[in-house]
Each structure stands twice: as structure tokens, then as C-alpha cells.
Design an enzyme around this catalytic site. Sequence first.
Site, PDB file in Angstrom:
ATOM      1  N   HIS A 131       0.583  -1.139  -0.026  1.00 32.93           N
ATOM      2  CA  HIS A 131       0.479  -0.055  -0.086  1.00 32.93           C
ATOM      3  C   HIS A 131       0.722   0.594   0.065  1.00 32.93           C
ATOM      4  CE1 HIS A 131      -3.568   2.663   0.798  1.00 32.93           C
ATOM      5  NE2 HIS A 131      -2.239   3.328   1.641  1.00 32.93           N
ATOM      6  N   HIS A 136       1.504   4.609  -2.900  1.00 37.17           N
ATOM      7  CA  HIS A 136       1.225   6.137  -2.514  1.00 37.17           C
ATOM      8  C   HIS A 136       2.794   6.957  -3.588  1.00 37.17           C
ATOM      9  CE1 HIS A 136      -1.070   7.077   1.191  1.00 37.17           C
ATOM     10  NE2 HIS A 136      -1.492   6.089   1.027  1.00 37.17           N
ATOM     11  N   GLU A 178      -5.962   9.434  -0.883  1.00 36.19           N
ATOM     12  CA  GLU A 178      -5.851   7.891  -0.614  1.00 36.19           C
ATOM     13  C   GLU A 178      -6.761   7.608  -1.776  1.00 36.19           C
ATOM     14  OE1 GLU A 178      -4.854   5.599   1.326  1.00 36.19           O
ATOM     15  OE2 GLU A 178      -3.636   6.764   2.749  1.00 36.19           O
ATOM     16  N   SER A 197      -4.337   0.832  -5.047  1.00 34.85           N
ATOM     17  CA  SER A 197      -3.623  -0.757  -3.837  1.00 34.85           C
ATOM     18  C   SER A 197      -4.898  -1.709  -3.881  1.00 34.85           C
ATOM     19  CB  SER A 197      -2.469  -0.915  -2.803  1.00 34.85           C
ATOM     20  OG  SER A 197      -3.921   0.364  -2.143  1.00 34.85           O
TER      21      SER A 197
HETATM   22 FE   LIG Z   1      -2.625   5.455   2.609  1.00 37.56          FE
END
Ligand SMILES: [Fe+2]
Length: 259
Positions: A131, A136, A178, A197
Site C-alpha cells: 500500500h 503512494h 487515498e 493498491s
Molecule cells: Fe494510504
Amino acid sequence: MKGNFAMNPAAARLPIAESFLIQQDWSIYTPDQHAVWAELVSRRMPQLEEHACAEYLDGFDQIGLREDAIPNLAEVNKRLGPRTGWNATSVSGFLPPDAFFEMLAARQFPTTTWLRKRESLEYTPEPDIFHDVFGHVPMHAHPVFADFLQEYGRVCAGLIHDKDKLERMGRLFWFTVEFGVIRQKGEIKLYGSGLISSHGESTHVINRSSEGGPEIRDFDLDAVLNQEFLVSEMQKVLYAVESFDQIYEAAKEAEHRLT
Ligand SMILES: [Fe+2]
């Protein structure tokens, strides 16, 4: 480039976050763990090549992520640092808000080093290196997104004693970092790590008209600051930006609205 990252990020002082910093020992990952990483990447890439924003895909190449091995953060940072001054910095787990914002304001992204097990390829309740790095870090190679994220950390650090305002800023993080989407050439493209993700979350967005997926509204700072969300459910509404300048300006504007 709006930000100033002349300082060496590795030398930045992090008095609050310091006790959470760890070293990644890349040599201890097992062949099976590298194989899990490879499986995760190969499950995501076909969809992302079509539906991720161009900046994410460029960032993935620029920071040298590999499809067949868990990232060695030192290697990632050698490529990322000269581009935007960001650093993926290993931490022991969840950080308290003051430590988290201190790191963002210093262009250091708190990064976990553990990897989910094969039994939970689709979802982990806590972020792991897939993740954090796959989801990111590629966006941190983009100069405007890089400036936005630092600015976001700086603004939140200044609001640290106001729970209500921080909660509102948390919504800005949620609907950009996010679960952010962007309009490119008339199509909705993904850039938020929770989408990048997760195959399930992304599919829910991509097939939204047939699967009852989220309503996509134009990004509006006031709407985002007031939009509640549930971490545990598929998203019902997302906010699309036209460019990453929009979220950089939003982070600055949020400071005026909330202070
Ligand atoms: Fe995150």
C-alpha cells in the site's frame, strides 16, 4: 517547482517522529515474500495501465519500482530524492498525528516495511509496504503533487491541537491522497493510493455505472471538508480534480478556511 527541498531530507530533523523511525533490512525478505509482491503487482498492473493517471505510471518508472522484488527503499530514494526531495522513510507502524504531519512537512513519507501474506492479497486493515510504496510513493515523483503533500503536512501540523479541524483536514487527505481521481482526456483516472493498491475499490470506480459504484463529483474544497466517509466500506462519493494544481491550492486555501 513551488517547494523548497534544498535541504537533504535524510538530514531533516524529526524530533517528534524520531522514535518511530526504523531501518529496512532488505536482505531478510524471503523468496516467497518477493513472489507475493510480484503477484500483487501483476494483479494490479493491467488495470492501472489503462486506468491510473499518467503521473502515477510515470512515477512508477521514475523511482525504479520492480515488478519482481519488494522495493529496497534506499534504492527508491536515490531516484526519488533528486526529483522532488521526497524520501520514503521506514517507520515501525501507525504514527500519531503530530509525528505523521511532521514527516510530511519534511518531505518524508512514513513507510511500513512489512508485506501482507498471500492469504490477504486484496486487503489488509493496516497499511503495508505494498500500500505505502506501490500505492503512494510513485505520486511523490510528481513535482506538484510533491508540493501539495508537504503543504498538507505543514497545514495539519499547525492545527494539531484542534481535533475538529484536523478531522476536516483528514477528509481532504482521504478524498485526494487515498481516494483521489482526476479527469484526463475526458476520462476518470485513478491516483489515490487506496484505489491504486486495491483491485476491488478500483473496479468499483471503473465499473461504477454497472456496479452501483461511487458518484463522482467535481472537486470542491468546502464539500470535501464536510464530506464524511467510512473507512470500512466501498466509497459512495469521490471528487475529481482537473489538475494537481487544484489540490495544491486547496491545501493552502484550507489553511485560510480553518484558521
Ligand atoms: Fe494510504
